[in-house]
Design a protein around this motif. Structure first.
Motif: not given
Length: 453
Positions: A126-127, A222-223, A271-274, A278-281
């Motif tokens: 997703a990221a 990502l690792l 926080t950045e990867i999350h 999954y950021g936003g409604t």
């Protein structure tokens, strides 16, 4: 008569496993446990040097953890809540991140290691908006469908293929092979253990994980570091990545986080990867699990974290691990069927097989290797069981006897195991006595089975 528990397992749980346990007489019905000790239905006592494959770092039924769970059960807590916020998951998230390094500060909670690894896989896709994964030969990340796609064992993969497309295998410790895949494919994540536990207790070359993360970042991946078995002190460090000059993009924890009592796991990221994932409604609910973050599991995990710190279990793992490793190396030096003794902290492997000494080792090393892989590791574990010590070979390398006690283990218990391993392996410096004893035991078991028919 056969024990009722054995009959019920054979009928309703795993018939093939019951049959396998009976081949050499390995089967036991364990009835209770405390700290590093187990008891079976015959009241025989065993020293646990398996620790639930790393789940029981605190020892069995740690009194402080049991007392906390008993208090919790009287608190009328809200166990499952999916329409609001609860304090238990928030407190566990904070407690975990306080013990980690920046920028790890957002926690995805689940129940099992496999779930948490898959949470890391989903997060990476997703990221990054990419689909491919890289994993290592000998790796073990779970047996769910997604994690099987990164299973290092062909035997465990094959019955379920085709698995997820775009999963690429590389040799553990080989940076050049990793970069070739990263350069060629649109990789979302490299999923890797800091040490191959089920793959034979194998450590990578120094600096491997740090360099691997640099390559991942260079190529947009990502690792994901799978510390399901190594986290919370197993290797003599609170987390295996610490002290190696890097912080993973995603850290996966499970097993020991449970305190050996309540299943719980976590995938922790920045926080950045999350936010990218999954950021936003529109995306906040794309990853969730019914049981993840339940109040009982979070309470067990928080108390476990505190006990590990308060009782100095990380330092004890480092000290007792050194005693175990050095003791075995001293006692088994020159053994013609011991190839290597290796490990970190309280995760130690004794690799069995042909060495340069011994006539058969030189004439037919492949035969000696096959017998070691198929027979010797399991036979050594059985002999140790009969002397009151529970252990097992690595699941992908049956020629590697794995020793993995609770982190509460004491020096005298380490010495008991060193003495027993040295004495038992000392009985088998060649194939002839090994095969003689195994064949005799199989015959005895068949006669015993016939007597009950």
């Amino acid at each position: 008569m056969t024990h009722p528990t054995i009959e019920r397992h054979a009928r309703h749980v795993n018939p093939a496993f019951v049959k396998l346990l009976g081949v050499l007489g390995y089967g036991r019905v364990f009835t209770r446990a405390r700290d590093v000790w187990l008891w079976d239905d015959q009241e025989r006592q065993y020293l646990d040097f398996l620790a639930g494959f790393g789940s029981v770092n605190l020892g069995h039924n740690h009194p402080r953890l049991m007392a906390r769970l008993q208090r919790f059960l009287a608190e009328d807590a809200l166990h499952f809540c999916h329409v609001g916020l609860t304090e238990h998951s928030a407190l566990l998230g904070e407690a975990l991140c306080q013990r980690l390094d920046a920028p790890l500060e957002v926690v995805l909670l689940a129940s099992s290691g496999g779930e948490a690894v898959e949470a890391g896989m989903k997060l990476a896709r997703a990221a990054t908006r990419r689909s491919a994964f890289v994993f290592c030969e000998g790796g073990f990340h779970g047996t769910s469908f997604g994690t099987l796609s990164m299973m290092g064992s062909e035997r465990m993969r094959k019955p379920f293929e085709p698995l997820l497309a775009g999963c690429h295998r590389v040799p553990f410790g080989d940076l050049e092979a990793l970069e070739r895949v990263l350069r060629r494919e649109k990789v979302a994540a490299f999923v890797v253990e800091p040490l191959l536990a089920e793959g034979g207790v194998v450590s990578p070359p120094p600096g491997y994980l740090k360099e691997a993360q640099a390559l991942c970042r260079k190529h947009g991946a990502l690792l994901v570091l799978d510390e399901v078995q190594t986290g919370l002190g197993r290797l003599g460090r609170r987390f295996a990545y610490q002290g190696q000059g890097f912080v993973p993009d995603v850290l996966v924890l499970a097993k020991a986080l449970s305190g050996g009592a309540v299943p719980v796991s976590a995938a922790i990221t920045s926080t950045e990867i999350h936010g990218r994932a999954y950021g936003g409604t529109e995306r906040f609910d794309l990853h969730s699990t019914t049981f993840g973050g339940n109040a009982l599991a979070c309470t067990a995990a928080m108390e476990t974290l505190a006990i590990v710190d308060d009782e100095g279990l990380v330092a004890n793992a480092a000290a007792r691990g050194t005693e175990l490793l050095e003791g075995l190396r001293k006692r088994l030096a020159g053994h013609p069927l011991v190839r290597e003794i290796r490990g970190e902290g309280l995760l130690v492997g004794v690799e069995l097989g042909p060495t340069e000494s011994g006539l058969l080792n030189r004439l037919v090393p492949s035969l000696v290797g096959q017998v070691s892989e198929k027979v010797f590791g399991q036979w050594a574990a059985l002999r140790l069981l009969e002397e009151g010590i529970v252990c097992q070979p690595a699941s992908h390398r049956w020629d590697v006897l794995r020793l993995e006690p609770p982190l509460t283990v004491k020096s005298e218990e380490i010495q008991r195991v060193v003495d027993a391993v040295a004495r038992i392996l000392g009985d088998y410096t060649g194939l002839v006595p090994l095969l003689r004893d195994v064949v005799a035991r199989v015959g005895e078991q068949r006669k015993r089975e016939g007597a009950f028919r």
